[in-house]
Design a protein around this motif. Structure first.
Motif, PDB file in Angstrom:
ATOM      1  N   LEU A  68       0.857  -1.188   0.000  1.00  0.00           N
ATOM      2  CA  LEU A  68       0.000   0.000   0.000  1.00  0.00           C
ATOM      3  C   LEU A  68       0.894   1.240   0.000  1.00  0.00           C
ATOM      4  CD1 LEU A  68      -2.758   1.442   0.457  1.00  0.00           C
ATOM      5  CD2 LEU A  68      -2.392   1.126   2.907  1.00  0.00           C
ATOM      6  N   ILE A  69       0.656   2.120  -0.966  1.00  0.00           N
ATOM      7  CA  ILE A  69       1.393   3.382  -0.990  1.00  0.00           C
ATOM      8  C   ILE A  69       0.375   4.494  -0.735  1.00  0.00           C
ATOM      9  CG2 ILE A  69       2.846   4.926  -2.369  1.00  0.00           C
ATOM     10  CD1 ILE A  69       3.781   2.533  -3.973  1.00  0.00           C
ATOM     11  N   THR A  70       0.600   5.249   0.336  1.00  0.00           N
ATOM     12  CA  THR A  70      -0.347   6.303   0.707  1.00  0.00           C
ATOM     13  C   THR A  70       0.254   7.672   0.436  1.00  0.00           C
ATOM     14  OG1 THR A  70      -1.277   4.911   2.438  1.00  0.00           O
ATOM     15  CG2 THR A  70      -1.659   7.265   2.653  1.00  0.00           C
ATOM     16  N   VAL A  71      -0.517   8.515  -0.216  1.00  0.00           N
ATOM     17  CA  VAL A  71      -0.087   9.900  -0.404  1.00  0.00           C
ATOM     18  C   VAL A  71      -1.136  10.799   0.242  1.00  0.00           C
ATOM     19  CG1 VAL A  71       0.428  11.724  -2.080  1.00  0.00           C
ATOM     20  CG2 VAL A  71       1.023   9.361  -2.609  1.00  0.00           C
ATOM     21  N   SER A  72      -0.707  11.593   1.230  1.00  0.00           N
ATOM     22  CA  SER A  72      -1.636  12.551   1.841  1.00  0.00           C
ATOM     23  C   SER A  72      -1.620  13.814   0.991  1.00  0.00           C
ATOM     24  CB  SER A  72      -1.190  12.875   3.271  1.00  0.00           C
ATOM     25  OG  SER A  72      -1.147  11.688   4.009  1.00  0.00           O
ATOM     26  N   LEU A 110      -2.559   2.234  -4.555  1.00  0.00           N
ATOM     27  CA  LEU A 110      -2.193   3.631  -4.296  1.00  0.00           C
ATOM     28  C   LEU A 110      -3.380   4.317  -3.640  1.00  0.00           C
ATOM     29  CD1 LEU A 110      -0.048   5.929  -4.753  1.00  0.00           C
ATOM     30  CD2 LEU A 110      -1.552   6.672  -6.591  1.00  0.00           C
ATOM     31  N   TYR A 111      -3.161   4.882  -2.457  1.00  0.00           N
ATOM     32  CA  TYR A 111      -4.239   5.570  -1.736  1.00  0.00           C
ATOM     33  C   TYR A 111      -3.974   7.068  -1.743  1.00  0.00           C
ATOM     34  CZ  TYR A 111      -7.282   6.857   2.218  1.00  0.00           C
ATOM     35  OH  TYR A 111      -8.220   7.448   3.022  1.00  0.00           O
ATOM     36  N   LEU A 112      -4.806   7.796  -2.469  1.00  0.00           N
ATOM     37  CA  LEU A 112      -4.683   9.257  -2.495  1.00  0.00           C
ATOM     38  C   LEU A 112      -5.636   9.821  -1.447  1.00  0.00           C
ATOM     39  CD1 LEU A 112      -4.602   9.915  -6.361  1.00  0.00           C
ATOM     40  CD2 LEU A 112      -2.669   9.763  -4.764  1.00  0.00           C
ATOM     41  N   ASP A 113      -5.101  10.113  -0.289  1.00  0.00           N
ATOM     42  CA  ASP A 113      -5.927  10.595   0.816  1.00  0.00           C
ATOM     43  C   ASP A 113      -6.253  12.069   0.588  1.00  0.00           C
ATOM     44  OD1 ASP A 113      -7.235  10.598   3.215  1.00  0.00           O
ATOM     45  OD2 ASP A 113      -5.434  10.555   4.470  1.00  0.00           O
ATOM     46  N   ILE A 115      -8.077  13.575  -1.952  1.00  0.00           N
ATOM     47  CA  ILE A 115      -7.725  13.887  -3.337  1.00  0.00           C
ATOM     48  C   ILE A 115      -8.192  15.281  -3.769  1.00  0.00           C
ATOM     49  CG2 ILE A 115      -9.789  12.777  -4.323  1.00  0.00           C
ATOM     50  CD1 ILE A 115      -8.058  11.897  -6.674  1.00  0.00           C
ATOM     51  N   ALA A 116      -9.300  15.760  -3.197  1.00  0.00           N
ATOM     52  CA  ALA A 116      -9.828  17.070  -3.620  1.00  0.00           C
ATOM     53  C   ALA A 116      -8.895  18.219  -3.245  1.00  0.00           C
ATOM     54  CB  ALA A 116     -11.211  17.298  -3.017  1.00  0.00           C
ATOM     55  N   GLU A 117      -8.002  17.952  -2.285  1.00  0.00           N
ATOM     56  CA  GLU A 117      -7.053  18.984  -1.867  1.00  0.00           C
ATOM     57  C   GLU A 117      -5.959  19.204  -2.911  1.00  0.00           C
ATOM     58  OE1 GLU A 117      -6.901  20.804   1.120  1.00  0.00           O
ATOM     59  OE2 GLU A 117      -8.954  20.074   1.292  1.00  0.00           O
ATOM     60  N   ALA A 118      -5.686  18.186  -3.717  1.00  0.00           N
ATOM     61  CA  ALA A 118      -4.550  18.248  -4.649  1.00  0.00           C
ATOM     62  C   ALA A 118      -4.827  19.198  -5.806  1.00  0.00           C
ATOM     63  CB  ALA A 118      -4.253  16.847  -5.180  1.00  0.00           C
ATOM     64  N   ARG A 119      -3.753  19.560  -6.504  1.00  0.00           N
ATOM     65  CA  ARG A 119      -3.898  20.427  -7.672  1.00  0.00           C
ATOM     66  C   ARG A 119      -4.648  19.697  -8.792  1.00  0.00           C
ATOM     67  NH1 ARG A 119       1.791  23.273  -8.919  1.00  0.00           N
ATOM     68  NH2 ARG A 119       2.322  23.956  -6.827  1.00  0.00           N
ATOM     69  N   PRO A 120      -5.326  20.462  -9.653  1.00  0.00           N
ATOM     70  CA  PRO A 120      -6.129  19.829 -10.718  1.00  0.00           C
ATOM     71  C   PRO A 120      -5.318  18.913 -11.639  1.00  0.00           C
ATOM     72  CG  PRO A 120      -6.621  22.179 -10.569  1.00  0.00           C
ATOM     73  CD  PRO A 120      -5.467  21.934  -9.647  1.00  0.00           C
ATOM     74  N   ASP A 121      -4.021  19.168 -11.814  1.00  0.00           N
ATOM     75  CA  ASP A 121      -3.256  18.314 -12.746  1.00  0.00           C
ATOM     76  C   ASP A 121      -3.085  16.877 -12.223  1.00  0.00           C
ATOM     77  OD1 ASP A 121      -1.377  18.868 -10.789  1.00  0.00           O
ATOM     78  OD2 ASP A 121       0.223  19.449 -12.178  1.00  0.00           O
ATOM     79  N   VAL A 122      -3.332  16.676 -10.920  1.00  0.00           N
ATOM     80  CA  VAL A 122      -3.282  15.317 -10.364  1.00  0.00           C
ATOM     81  C   VAL A 122      -4.412  14.481 -10.971  1.00  0.00           C
ATOM     82  CG1 VAL A 122      -3.743  13.988  -8.254  1.00  0.00           C
ATOM     83  CG2 VAL A 122      -2.093  15.866  -8.214  1.00  0.00           C
ATOM     84  N   VAL A 123      -5.572  15.108 -11.049  1.00  0.00           N
ATOM     85  CA  VAL A 123      -6.731  14.405 -11.592  1.00  0.00           C
ATOM     86  C   VAL A 123      -6.499  14.076 -13.069  1.00  0.00           C
ATOM     87  CG1 VAL A 123      -9.156  14.741 -12.202  1.00  0.00           C
ATOM     88  CG2 VAL A 123      -8.364  15.296  -9.900  1.00  0.00           C
ATOM     89  N   VAL A 124      -5.901  15.025 -13.790  1.00  0.00           N
ATOM     90  CA  VAL A 124      -5.599  14.785 -15.213  1.00  0.00           C
ATOM     91  C   VAL A 124      -4.639  13.600 -15.340  1.00  0.00           C
ATOM     92  CG1 VAL A 124      -4.601  15.777 -17.316  1.00  0.00           C
ATOM     93  CG2 VAL A 124      -5.945  17.222 -15.759  1.00  0.00           C
ATOM     94  N   ALA A 125      -3.644  13.557 -14.435  1.00  0.00           N
ATOM     95  CA  ALA A 125      -2.629  12.496 -14.506  1.00  0.00           C
ATOM     96  C   ALA A 125      -3.222  11.097 -14.316  1.00  0.00           C
ATOM     97  CB  ALA A 125      -1.544  12.742 -13.453  1.00  0.00           C
ATOM     98  N   ILE A 126      -4.271  11.003 -13.495  1.00  0.00           N
ATOM     99  CA  ILE A 126      -4.812   9.652 -13.225  1.00  0.00           C
ATOM    100  C   ILE A 126      -5.907   9.229 -14.221  1.00  0.00           C
ATOM    101  CG2 ILE A 126      -4.226   9.648 -10.768  1.00  0.00           C
ATOM    102  CD1 ILE A 126      -7.157  10.302 -10.158  1.00  0.00           C
ATOM    103  N   HIS A 127      -6.341  10.161 -15.069  1.00  0.00           N
ATOM    104  CA  HIS A 127      -7.454   9.836 -15.970  1.00  0.00           C
ATOM    105  C   HIS A 127      -7.257   8.542 -16.757  1.00  0.00           C
ATOM    106  CE1 HIS A 127     -10.298  13.496 -16.553  1.00  0.00           C
ATOM    107  NE2 HIS A 127     -10.333  12.979 -15.351  1.00  0.00           N
ATOM    108  N   ALA A 155      -9.085   6.520  -3.529  1.00  0.00           N
ATOM    109  CA  ALA A 155      -8.959   7.926  -3.123  1.00  0.00           C
ATOM    110  C   ALA A 155      -9.961   8.209  -2.023  1.00  0.00           C
ATOM    111  CB  ALA A 155      -9.211   8.832  -4.322  1.00  0.00           C
ATOM    112  N   SER A 156      -9.669   9.204  -1.203  1.00  0.00           N
ATOM    113  CA  SER A 156     -10.661   9.599  -0.201  1.00  0.00           C
ATOM    114  C   SER A 156     -10.985  11.073  -0.355  1.00  0.00           C
ATOM    115  CB  SER A 156     -10.169   9.318   1.212  1.00  0.00           C
ATOM    116  OG  SER A 156      -9.267  10.324   1.636  1.00  0.00           O
TER     117      SER A 156
END
Ligand code: ADP
Length: 274
Positions: A68-72, A110-113, A115-127, A155-156
């Protein structure tokens, strides 16, 4: 070590060898996760802080014997943080995979804790990982990496925090199956507090009653209310010998509000109930 390396290490947590974490299933989330995992459909865990989302992912990773890889995520988290970057090491410039690339290659969860806090390009990257393509494009290297068959994205998201300005776009939400996390019923929550802390049943029940009382006081307008995490903290303090009333005040009341009148009213209420 460069600043980027320090940041990367601070926000990314890899857990490989773990003891079995205790998780008390609340609804049918275990079953949903099992099927989503089998079909490699990303999962979005929605709910207030402290309701067991992180613990659940840890538990499920253990069930599947998966790393499990967690990214806060926070407001500075960018796609570069997730995908990777060139760093200077001595006289050399070397490429270092970020947590997303690592998980995609190795087949980790991969757990993106938050996720709404992250920059918009994160969402583009996971599309491209969240649809039939199941691949990651690494623009800095000009390559596309096919996801390992065991790769899974979780993601949470805390719908309470965002208040309209940090929502997840509907087009992104629809790339996930979504599971709601809420506070457990009194019986389950008491069991969690007892299991987590070893506090006796009666004292744990009292803490849970306090939590439910405060959760129902919606007129106080608290941004966040009492989470299971706060109850666990209070129980740990009581167990280690801090007086009950003081434990409840510092672990439950004070973290919720800075308003002096509300603090006093809640302290009085808790003193009666503990
Ligand atoms: P979140 O990720 O939703 O903010 P966590 O998973 O960190 O919340 O939960 C906070 C703490 O509450 C955990 O460390 C654990 O002690 C306890 N907890 C909450 N829900 C559960 C549950 N269903 N089973 C076991 N422990 C739980």
């Amino acid at each position: 070590m460069s600043t980027t390396e320090t940041i990367k290490m601070a926000s990314e947590e890899v857990s490989e060898k773990r003891t079995i974490p205790f998780y008390k299933p609340i609804h049918r989330e275990v079953e949903v996760f099992e099927h989503a995992y089998k079909n490699k459909i990303p999962i979005l865990l929605k709910g207030p802080t402290g309701t067991g989302k992180t613990r659940f992912v840890d538990f499920m990773a253990h069930q599947f014997n998966q790393s499990l890889i967690t990214v806060s995520c926070h407001e500075e988290t960018s796609s570069t943080d997730l995908i990777g970057r060139y760093i200077i090491k001595g006289a050399e410039t070397i490429w270092v995979d970020g947590p997303l690339t690592k998980a995609v290659k190795e087949g980790a969860i991969l757990y993106l804790d938050e996720i709404a806090e992250a920059r918009p390009d994160v969402v583009v990257a996971i599309h491209s990982l969240t649809d039939h393509r199941k691949e990651l494009y690494i623009d800095k290297l000009g390559i596309t990496v096919k996801a390992h068959p065991d790769f899974m994205l979780v993601a949470s998201f805390n719908p309470g925090y965002q208040k309209g300005f940090k929502e997840i776009k509907p087009s992104t939400r629809q790339r996930f199956v979504a599971v709601s996390f809420q506070y457990p019923n009194a019986k389950d929550e008491t069991e969690i507090v007892v299991n987590e802390t070893g506090l006796d049943q009666d004292a744990a029940k009292k803490l849970v009653n306090i939590a439910n009382k405060i959760r129902n006081l919606t007129e106080l307008g608290l941004t966040e209310t009492v989470s299971t995490r706060l109850l666990v903290d209070a129980a740990l303090l009581i167990n280690s010998g801090l007086p009950k009333r003081l434990s409840v005040k510092v672990a439950i009341v004070e973290p919720l509000t800075d308003d002096l009148e509300i603090t006093q009213a809640l302290t009085d209420l808790c003193d009666l109930m503990i």
